[in-house]
Motif scaffolding. Structure first.
Motif, PDB file in Angstrom:
ATOM      1  N   LEU A  18       0.794  -1.232   0.000  1.00  0.00           N
ATOM      2  CA  LEU A  18       0.000   0.000   0.000  1.00  0.00           C
ATOM      3  C   LEU A  18       0.833   1.292   0.000  1.00  0.00           C
ATOM      4  CD1 LEU A  18      -3.080  -0.661   2.334  1.00  0.00           C
ATOM      5  CD2 LEU A  18      -3.136   0.250   0.007  1.00  0.00           C
ATOM      6  N   PRO A  19       1.859   1.417   0.863  1.00  0.00           N
ATOM      7  CA  PRO A  19       2.574   2.702   0.898  1.00  0.00           C
ATOM      8  C   PRO A  19       3.597   2.881  -0.220  1.00  0.00           C
ATOM      9  CG  PRO A  19       2.779   1.448   2.973  1.00  0.00           C
ATOM     10  CD  PRO A  19       2.302   0.509   1.926  1.00  0.00           C
ATOM     11  N   ASP A  20       3.934   1.804  -0.949  1.00  0.00           N
ATOM     12  CA  ASP A  20       5.106   1.858  -1.824  1.00  0.00           C
ATOM     13  C   ASP A  20       4.967   2.853  -2.975  1.00  0.00           C
ATOM     14  OD1 ASP A  20       6.316   0.027  -0.235  1.00  0.00           O
ATOM     15  OD2 ASP A  20       6.454  -1.570  -1.714  1.00  0.00           O
ATOM     16  N   GLY A  21       3.751   3.067  -3.471  1.00  0.00           N
ATOM     17  CA  GLY A  21       3.578   3.999  -4.582  1.00  0.00           C
ATOM     18  C   GLY A  21       3.167   5.395  -4.171  1.00  0.00           C
ATOM     19  N   HIS A 130       2.735 -12.084  -4.147  1.00  0.00           N
ATOM     20  CA  HIS A 130       3.272 -10.831  -4.665  1.00  0.00           C
ATOM     21  C   HIS A 130       2.261 -10.095  -5.536  1.00  0.00           C
ATOM     22  CE1 HIS A 130       7.388 -10.959  -3.104  1.00  0.00           C
ATOM     23  NE2 HIS A 130       7.189 -12.262  -3.078  1.00  0.00           N
ATOM     24  N   CYS A 131       1.262 -10.817  -6.039  1.00  0.00           N
ATOM     25  CA  CYS A 131       0.130 -10.158  -6.678  1.00  0.00           C
ATOM     26  C   CYS A 131      -0.601  -9.290  -5.656  1.00  0.00           C
ATOM     27  CB  CYS A 131      -0.816 -11.196  -7.278  1.00  0.00           C
ATOM     28  SG  CYS A 131      -2.293 -10.494  -8.043  1.00  0.00           S
ATOM     29  N   MET A 132      -0.719  -9.796  -4.428  1.00  0.00           N
ATOM     30  CA  MET A 132      -1.351  -9.021  -3.368  1.00  0.00           C
ATOM     31  C   MET A 132      -0.537  -7.768  -3.041  1.00  0.00           C
ATOM     32  SD  MET A 132      -4.148 -10.562  -2.722  1.00  0.00           S
ATOM     33  CE  MET A 132      -4.148 -11.017  -4.464  1.00  0.00           C
ATOM     34  N   TRP A 133       0.793  -7.888  -3.096  1.00  0.00           N
ATOM     35  CA  TRP A 133       1.619  -6.680  -2.953  1.00  0.00           C
ATOM     36  C   TRP A 133       1.264  -5.688  -4.062  1.00  0.00           C
ATOM     37  CZ3 TRP A 133       4.901  -4.444  -6.489  1.00  0.00           C
ATOM     38  CH2 TRP A 133       5.657  -3.360  -6.017  1.00  0.00           C
ATOM     39  N   GLY A 134       1.089  -6.198  -5.276  1.00  0.00           N
ATOM     40  CA  GLY A 134       0.737  -5.327  -6.388  1.00  0.00           C
ATOM     41  C   GLY A 134      -0.622  -4.677  -6.206  1.00  0.00           C
ATOM     42  N   VAL A 135      -1.569  -5.404  -5.601  1.00  0.00           N
ATOM     43  CA  VAL A 135      -2.875  -4.810  -5.293  1.00  0.00           C
ATOM     44  C   VAL A 135      -2.679  -3.596  -4.391  1.00  0.00           C
ATOM     45  CG1 VAL A 135      -5.065  -5.156  -4.085  1.00  0.00           C
ATOM     46  CG2 VAL A 135      -4.210  -6.924  -5.633  1.00  0.00           C
ATOM     47  N   GLY A 136      -1.906  -3.795  -3.321  1.00  0.00           N
ATOM     48  CA  GLY A 136      -1.648  -2.685  -2.421  1.00  0.00           C
ATOM     49  C   GLY A 136      -0.900  -1.548  -3.099  1.00  0.00           C
ATOM     50  N   GLY A 140      -2.455   2.283  -3.602  1.00  0.00           N
ATOM     51  CA  GLY A 140      -1.814   3.426  -2.955  1.00  0.00           C
ATOM     52  C   GLY A 140      -1.777   4.671  -3.839  1.00  0.00           C
ATOM     53  N   PRO A 141      -1.205   4.605  -5.062  1.00  0.00           N
ATOM     54  CA  PRO A 141      -1.215   5.791  -5.932  1.00  0.00           C
ATOM     55  C   PRO A 141      -2.622   6.257  -6.300  1.00  0.00           C
ATOM     56  CG  PRO A 141       0.383   4.194  -6.704  1.00  0.00           C
ATOM     57  CD  PRO A 141      -0.412   3.513  -5.630  1.00  0.00           C
ATOM     58  N   TYR A 142      -3.553   5.300  -6.433  1.00  0.00           N
ATOM     59  CA  TYR A 142      -4.926   5.688  -6.733  1.00  0.00           C
ATOM     60  C   TYR A 142      -5.510   6.523  -5.590  1.00  0.00           C
ATOM     61  CZ  TYR A 142      -9.895   5.456  -7.801  1.00  0.00           C
ATOM     62  OH  TYR A 142     -11.202   5.787  -8.054  1.00  0.00           O
ATOM     63  N   ILE A 143      -5.243   6.096  -4.354  1.00  0.00           N
ATOM     64  CA  ILE A 143      -5.727   6.857  -3.202  1.00  0.00           C
ATOM     65  C   ILE A 143      -5.130   8.257  -3.193  1.00  0.00           C
ATOM     66  CG2 ILE A 143      -5.622   7.008  -0.674  1.00  0.00           C
ATOM     67  CD1 ILE A 143      -5.863   3.951  -0.603  1.00  0.00           C
ATOM     68  N   MET A 144      -3.836   8.355  -3.465  1.00  0.00           N
ATOM     69  CA  MET A 144      -3.202   9.671  -3.503  1.00  0.00           C
ATOM     70  C   MET A 144      -3.790  10.517  -4.627  1.00  0.00           C
ATOM     71  SD  MET A 144      -1.050  11.839  -2.252  1.00  0.00           S
ATOM     72  CE  MET A 144       0.086  10.946  -1.186  1.00  0.00           C
ATOM     73  N   GLY A 145      -3.938   9.937  -5.819  1.00  0.00           N
ATOM     74  CA  GLY A 145      -4.512  10.681  -6.936  1.00  0.00           C
ATOM     75  C   GLY A 145      -5.941  11.118  -6.655  1.00  0.00           C
ATOM     76  N   TYR A 146      -6.719  10.249  -6.001  1.00  0.00           N
ATOM     77  CA  TYR A 146      -8.101  10.588  -5.673  1.00  0.00           C
ATOM     78  C   TYR A 146      -8.152  11.737  -4.670  1.00  0.00           C
ATOM     79  CZ  TYR A 146     -12.973   9.956  -4.247  1.00  0.00           C
ATOM     80  OH  TYR A 146     -14.301  10.151  -3.970  1.00  0.00           O
ATOM     81  N   ALA A 147      -7.269  11.689  -3.675  1.00  0.00           N
ATOM     82  CA  ALA A 147      -7.219  12.779  -2.693  1.00  0.00           C
ATOM     83  C   ALA A 147      -6.886  14.100  -3.373  1.00  0.00           C
ATOM     84  CB  ALA A 147      -6.198  12.451  -1.602  1.00  0.00           C
ATOM     85  N   LEU A 148      -5.919  14.083  -4.272  1.00  0.00           N
ATOM     86  CA  LEU A 148      -5.534  15.311  -4.970  1.00  0.00           C
ATOM     87  C   LEU A 148      -6.650  15.812  -5.876  1.00  0.00           C
ATOM     88  CD1 LEU A 148      -1.831  14.417  -5.912  1.00  0.00           C
ATOM     89  CD2 LEU A 148      -2.610  15.924  -4.071  1.00  0.00           C
TER      90      LEU A 148
END
Length: 388
Positions: A18-21, A130-136, A140-148
């Motif tokens: 989740l935080p990586d992107g 690792h697919c689950m890592w990719g989900v997170g 993460g970037p989607y959440i940031m983009g949505y907030a912006l």
């Protein structure tokens, strides 16, 4: 209740991704407000990577002492606190300060869970993990983009992800009895009680330097693409900042979709073959990024680079017990994680330095260099361990 353990491990890896992107997605907005050059994103990523290197090298001893379940819960909790710290940071030095616990939390859980799945589960579960890592990492970037896009401050993106992490910590703490009921294979149980080898001895095992270089180059390529994709689209392809933040997540979506598919492909093809196929797809993606095909060519290139990355990390980790034996797998996976984070630590900041002088257009060439080194080191690994 033991059958619930694998879904819980998947949930833990979502929290890891989740935080990586977030930093890459938010940085085009953050750096101006913080009053620092665009290249300084690499400084934050370097500090995070140093923390992960330290905790990865300690993961063998921590996991033997506390168990994979406790290490996972404590690490995710530490990451949640660090993300809240990021959201409270109004100056660049504060970001650097909170990057320390974030890195320390990420390294131990990564190594502990990877070894647990490599020992107890088949290759398809490693890919889906690792697919689950990719989900997170995609969310993460989607959440940031949505907030912006809502006109929120970039700190809101960090706060929302931190709250998700807190919920995951509660789930993991409640699940600790399930971890204790996991029965190890006889060989794995013996390996867990065997005294750990010093790292200087592990480094002399055939293939260990080659696999460490493979992981270093892989994460150099992956994290450079992850951190700088949004800036590349914004500064080189002239996309608006909000659009670049959203489209930067396509790289993670490519990884996520690829690892979901790779789980099924492992039923037919071996880990080394799937890794080689990943190299080819990355090369195609880099080609699309380099060609003057406009923003849609760049977007397609990002997706292909992500798809190509998909099998490399999980397949190489899953093969670790085969390459080096169960007795050494946890310690060597710790070395692999540490090497991976060296790549994450040094190479994205190096790209930032080079791009500040040469421009973001050098991204495809930079990625290609690490791809070529990775191909050669993986070939050496297979030769040294007799897997060719």
């Amino acid at each position: 209740m033991v059958h619930l353990l694998l879904p819980l491990i998947y949930i833990a890896f979502i929290s890891l991704g989740l935080p990586d992107g977030l930093l890459g997605a938010g940085w085009p907005t953050m750096y101006g407000e913080l009053g620092v050059p665009v290249s300084w994103a690499g400084v934050v990523s370097m500090i995070i990577a140093v923390g992960t290197i330290v905790s990865s090298l300690l993961s063998d001893r921590l996991t033997r002492k506390l168990g994979a379940g406790r290490v996972t819960a404590l690490s995710v909790a530490l990451t949640a606190v660090a993300l809240l710290g990021f959201s409270w940071s109004g100056q660049f030095w504060m970001l650097c300060l909170w990057a320390v616990p974030y890195g320390l939390g990420a390294g131990s859980v990564d190594a502990a869970l990877n070894n647990h799945v490599a020992v107890h589960y088949t290759s398809r579960h490693m890919s889906w993990l690792h697919c689950m890592w990719g989900v997170g990492a995609s969310v993460g970037p989607y959440i940031m983009g949505y907030a912006l896009s809502l006109g929120q401050h970039w700190s809101a993106g960090y706060q929302w992800v931190a709250m998700i992490q807190v919920v995951l910590v509660l789930v993991l703490v409640l699940s600790l009895p399930v971890w204790r009921k996991q029965h190890s294979p006889i060989d794995a149980a013996s390996a867990e009680t065997a005294p750990p080898l010093p790292y200087r001895q592990l480094l002399h095992l055939p293939g260990v330097p080659a696999v460490m270089l493979t992981f270093l180059c892989y994460c150099a390529l992956e994290q450079t693409a992850a951190l700088w994709a949004s800036s590349y689209l914004n500064l080189h392809k002239a996309m608006p900042k909000e659009t670049a933040a959203f489209f930067g997540s396509l790289f993670f979506l490519g990884i996520t979709a690829g690892r979901g598919l790779n789980g099924f492909l492992t039923l037919r093809w071996s880990d080394p073959l799937l890794t080689r196929m990943g190299f080819v797809v990355i090369a195609l993606g880099i080609g699309l990024l380099a060609l003057p095909l406009g923003k849609y060519g760049a977007l397609a290139g990002l997706v292909l680079v992500g798809l190509g990355c998909a099998p490399i990390y999980p397949c190489t980790i899953h093969a670790t017990p085969t390459h080096f034996g169960l007795a050494h797998s946890q310690a060597i996976i710790g070395l692999q994680m540490a090497s991976a984070y060296v790549g994450s630590c040094l190479m994205p900041p190096l790209f930032g330095f080079l791009a500040s002088h040469l421009g973001q257009r050098i991204l495809p060439v930079y990625l290609l260099v690490f791809l070529l080194i990775m191909v050669l080191s993986h070939k050496t690994l297979l030769k040294k361990t007799g897997q060719q």
